[in-house]
Motif scaffolding. Structure first.
Motif, PDB file in Angstrom:
ATOM      1  N   PHE A 126       0.834  -1.196   0.000  1.00 24.81           N
ATOM      2  CA  PHE A 126       0.000   0.000   0.000  1.00 24.81           C
ATOM      3  C   PHE A 126       0.871   1.249   0.000  1.00 24.81           C
ATOM      4  O   PHE A 126       2.033   1.211   0.409  1.00 24.81           O
ATOM      5  N   ASP A 127       0.280   2.338  -0.457  1.00 24.41           N
ATOM      6  CA  ASP A 127       1.016   3.577  -0.597  1.00 24.41           C
ATOM      7  C   ASP A 127       0.183   4.731  -0.047  1.00 24.41           C
ATOM      8  O   ASP A 127      -0.911   4.994  -0.555  1.00 24.41           O
ATOM      9  N   ALA A 128       0.717   5.416   0.972  1.00 27.81           N
ATOM     10  CA  ALA A 128      -0.009   6.515   1.601  1.00 27.81           C
ATOM     11  C   ALA A 128      -0.263   7.658   0.624  1.00 27.81           C
ATOM     12  O   ALA A 128      -1.355   8.250   0.632  1.00 27.81           O
ATOM     13  N   ALA A 129       0.693   7.963  -0.243  1.00 29.21           N
ATOM     14  CA  ALA A 129       0.514   9.054  -1.211  1.00 29.21           C
ATOM     15  C   ALA A 129      -0.611   8.725  -2.190  1.00 29.21           C
ATOM     16  O   ALA A 129      -1.423   9.589  -2.542  1.00 29.21           O
ATOM     17  N   ARG A 130      -0.674   7.483  -2.609  1.00 34.06           N
ATOM     18  CA  ARG A 130      -1.760   7.056  -3.497  1.00 34.06           C
ATOM     19  C   ARG A 130      -3.097   7.134  -2.771  1.00 34.06           C
ATOM     20  O   ARG A 130      -4.109   7.528  -3.349  1.00 34.06           O
ATOM     21  N   GLY A 131      -3.112   6.787  -1.486  1.00 38.43           N
ATOM     22  CA  GLY A 131      -4.328   6.889  -0.686  1.00 38.43           C
ATOM     23  C   GLY A 131      -4.799   8.322  -0.538  1.00 38.43           C
ATOM     24  O   GLY A 131      -5.992   8.614  -0.668  1.00 38.43           O
ATOM     25  N   GLN A 132      -3.866   9.230  -0.292  1.00 42.82           N
ATOM     26  CA  GLN A 132      -4.220  10.645  -0.177  1.00 42.82           C
ATOM     27  C   GLN A 132      -4.762  11.160  -1.510  1.00 42.82           C
ATOM     28  O   GLN A 132      -5.739  11.918  -1.541  1.00 42.82           O
ATOM     29  N   GLN A 133      -4.153  10.758  -2.608  1.00 41.52           N
ATOM     30  CA  GLN A 133      -4.613  11.185  -3.933  1.00 41.52           C
ATOM     31  C   GLN A 133      -6.039  10.697  -4.186  1.00 41.52           C
ATOM     32  O   GLN A 133      -6.889  11.461  -4.647  1.00 41.52           O
ATOM     33  N   LEU A 134      -6.306   9.447  -3.870  1.00 39.42           N
ATOM     34  CA  LEU A 134      -7.660   8.904  -4.057  1.00 39.42           C
ATOM     35  C   LEU A 134      -8.653   9.686  -3.202  1.00 39.42           C
ATOM     36  O   LEU A 134      -9.750  10.012  -3.659  1.00 39.42           O
ATOM     37  N   PHE A 135      -8.270   9.998  -1.975  1.00 36.53           N
ATOM     38  CA  PHE A 135      -9.145  10.687  -1.023  1.00 36.53           C
ATOM     39  C   PHE A 135      -9.470  12.110  -1.470  1.00 36.53           C
ATOM     40  O   PHE A 135     -10.575  12.590  -1.283  1.00 36.53           O
ATOM     41  N   THR A 136      -8.516  12.803  -2.072  1.00 38.73           N
ATOM     42  CA  THR A 136      -8.702  14.219  -2.381  1.00 38.73           C
ATOM     43  C   THR A 136      -9.129  14.510  -3.820  1.00 38.73           C
ATOM     44  O   THR A 136      -9.622  15.605  -4.094  1.00 38.73           O
ATOM     45  N   ALA A 137      -8.952  13.569  -4.728  1.00 33.86           N
ATOM     46  CA  ALA A 137      -9.247  13.813  -6.145  1.00 33.86           C
ATOM     47  C   ALA A 137     -10.746  13.734  -6.437  1.00 33.86           C
ATOM     48  O   ALA A 137     -11.481  12.986  -5.795  1.00 33.86           O
ATOM     49  N   ALA A 138     -11.171  14.516  -7.431  1.00 33.66           N
ATOM     50  CA  ALA A 138     -12.548  14.412  -7.930  1.00 33.66           C
ATOM     51  C   ALA A 138     -12.642  13.144  -8.777  1.00 33.66           C
ATOM     52  O   ALA A 138     -11.690  12.775  -9.468  1.00 33.66           O
ATOM     53  N   HIS A 139     -13.792  12.511  -8.709  1.00 37.93           N
ATOM     54  CA  HIS A 139     -13.972  11.251  -9.430  1.00 37.93           C
ATOM     55  C   HIS A 139     -15.196  11.348 -10.339  1.00 37.93           C
ATOM     56  O   HIS A 139     -15.657  12.442 -10.648  1.00 37.93           O
ATOM     57  N   ALA A 140     -15.738  10.226 -10.692  1.00 34.08           N
ATOM     58  CA  ALA A 140     -16.803  10.128 -11.698  1.00 34.08           C
ATOM     59  C   ALA A 140     -17.959  11.098 -11.476  1.00 34.08           C
ATOM     60  O   ALA A 140     -18.463  11.694 -12.421  1.00 34.08           O
ATOM     61  N   THR A 141     -18.366  11.262 -10.253  1.00 29.79           N
ATOM     62  CA  THR A 141     -19.520  12.113  -9.963  1.00 29.79           C
ATOM     63  C   THR A 141     -19.108  13.537  -9.637  1.00 29.79           C
ATOM     64  O   THR A 141     -19.942  14.347  -9.270  1.00 29.79           O
ATOM     65  N   ASP A 142     -17.814  13.835  -9.764  1.00 31.41           N
ATOM     66  CA  ASP A 142     -17.211  15.098  -9.362  1.00 31.41           C
ATOM     67  C   ASP A 142     -17.227  15.244  -7.847  1.00 31.41           C
ATOM     68  O   ASP A 142     -16.985  16.309  -7.311  1.00 31.41           O
ATOM     69  N   TRP A 143     -17.551  14.155  -7.156  1.00 27.24           N
ATOM     70  CA  TRP A 143     -17.453  14.130  -5.709  1.00 27.24           C
ATOM     71  C   TRP A 143     -16.051  13.681  -5.341  1.00 27.24           C
ATOM     72  O   TRP A 143     -15.351  13.035  -6.119  1.00 27.24           O
ATOM     73  N   ARG A 144     -15.676  13.999  -4.151  1.00 24.98           N
ATOM     74  CA  ARG A 144     -14.418  13.572  -3.548  1.00 24.98           C
ATOM     75  C   ARG A 144     -14.757  13.018  -2.165  1.00 24.98           C
ATOM     76  O   ARG A 144     -15.811  13.334  -1.633  1.00 24.98           O
ATOM     77  N   CYS A 145     -13.867  12.269  -1.599  1.00 26.71           N
ATOM     78  CA  CYS A 145     -14.072  11.853  -0.203  1.00 26.71           C
ATOM     79  C   CYS A 145     -14.170  13.092   0.679  1.00 26.71           C
ATOM     80  O   CYS A 145     -14.911  13.121   1.659  1.00 26.71           O
ATOM     81  N   THR A 146     -13.433  14.139   0.284  1.00 27.59           N
ATOM     82  CA  THR A 146     -13.422  15.385   1.054  1.00 27.59           C
ATOM     83  C   THR A 146     -14.757  16.130   0.984  1.00 27.59           C
ATOM     84  O   THR A 146     -14.978  17.034   1.793  1.00 27.59           O
ATOM     85  N   THR A 147     -15.617  15.753   0.063  1.00 25.35           N
ATOM     86  CA  THR A 147     -16.934  16.392  -0.015  1.00 25.35           C
ATOM     87  C   THR A 147     -17.664  16.263   1.319  1.00 25.35           C
ATOM     88  O   THR A 147     -18.301  17.206   1.776  1.00 25.35           O
ATOM     89  N   CYS A 148     -17.522  15.130   1.953  1.00 20.64           N
ATOM     90  CA  CYS A 148     -18.168  14.910   3.255  1.00 20.64           C
ATOM     91  C   CYS A 148     -17.171  14.920   4.414  1.00 20.64           C
ATOM     92  O   CYS A 148     -17.500  15.381   5.497  1.00 20.64           O
ATOM     93  N   HIS A 149     -15.967  14.401   4.177  1.00 18.54           N
ATOM     94  CA  HIS A 149     -15.007  14.234   5.268  1.00 18.54           C
ATOM     95  C   HIS A 149     -14.080  15.430   5.461  1.00 18.54           C
ATOM     96  O   HIS A 149     -13.273  15.409   6.379  1.00 18.54           O
ATOM     97  N   THR A 150     -14.170  16.443   4.639  1.00 16.82           N
ATOM     98  CA  THR A 150     -13.339  17.643   4.633  1.00 16.82           C
ATOM     99  C   THR A 150     -11.918  17.315   4.184  1.00 16.82           C
ATOM    100  O   THR A 150     -11.554  16.149   4.056  1.00 16.82           O
ATOM    101  N   ASP A 151     -11.130  18.355   3.961  1.00 15.92           N
ATOM    102  CA  ASP A 151      -9.735  18.174   3.556  1.00 15.92           C
ATOM    103  C   ASP A 151      -8.882  17.648   4.706  1.00 15.92           C
ATOM    104  O   ASP A 151      -7.758  17.224   4.496  1.00 15.92           O
ATOM    105  N   ASN A 152      -9.429  17.703   5.904  1.00 22.21           N
ATOM    106  CA  ASN A 152      -8.701  17.264   7.093  1.00 22.21           C
ATOM    107  C   ASN A 152      -9.437  16.082   7.722  1.00 22.21           C
ATOM    108  O   ASN A 152     -10.417  16.282   8.450  1.00 22.21           O
TER     109      ASN A 152
END
Length: 137
Positions: free
Chosen positions: A47-73
């Motif tokens: 596993f890779d923490a940088a890849r995990g952070q990228q997945l968490f913060t990037a916009a995806h198919a719905t233009d949603w991000r994990c940060t949409t609900c969980h915030t940038d922090n």
């Protein structure tokens, strides 16, 4: 000491010990996702923490991000984008109850991944995100 009181205390301690023994730790999930990732991809190299952070913060198919609900922090409270329900911090360093119950972890990964990615997450994606979350002090 009253014998009934002693029995009640003993039973309470036994139940507490049983519940503690059943609680999982974030590393248990990392171990499980490692096995799943190896089964899904024989070339899996960890596993890779940088890849995990990228997945968490990037916009995806719905233009949603994990940060949409969980915030940038992930150490802060979030809020569901539609229901406005408060979401406790995602990072285990800020919320030790996170990643301690397999049923809840899998339920929320499934729902959240379908919302953000429009599909379920792979074991590698789950492991990458969790590895990143665990790296947060």
């Amino acid at each position: 000491m009253n014998p009934r009181h002693f029995i009640r205390i003993t039973m309470t301690l036994a139940l507490t010990a049983a519940n503690t023994a059943m609680a999982e730790q974030p590393q248990d999930f990392i171990n499980g996702y490692t096995q799943e990732a190896k089964a899904q991809n024989p070339g899996f190299s960890g596993f890779d923490a940088a890849r995990g952070q990228q997945l968490f913060t990037a916009a995806h198919a719905t233009d949603w991000r994990c940060t949409t609900c969980h915030t940038d922090n992930p150490k802060a409270q979030g809020k569901h984008a539609e229901t406005q329900k408060v979401i406790e911090p995602l990072a285990p360093s800020a919320n030790p109850a996170r990643f301690t119950n397999r049923e809840k972890v899998e339920k929320w990964f499934k729902r959240s991944c379908k919302d953000v990615l429009e599909r379920e997450c792979t074991a590698q994606e789950k492991g990458d995100v969790l590895t990143w979350l665990l790296s947060l002090p």
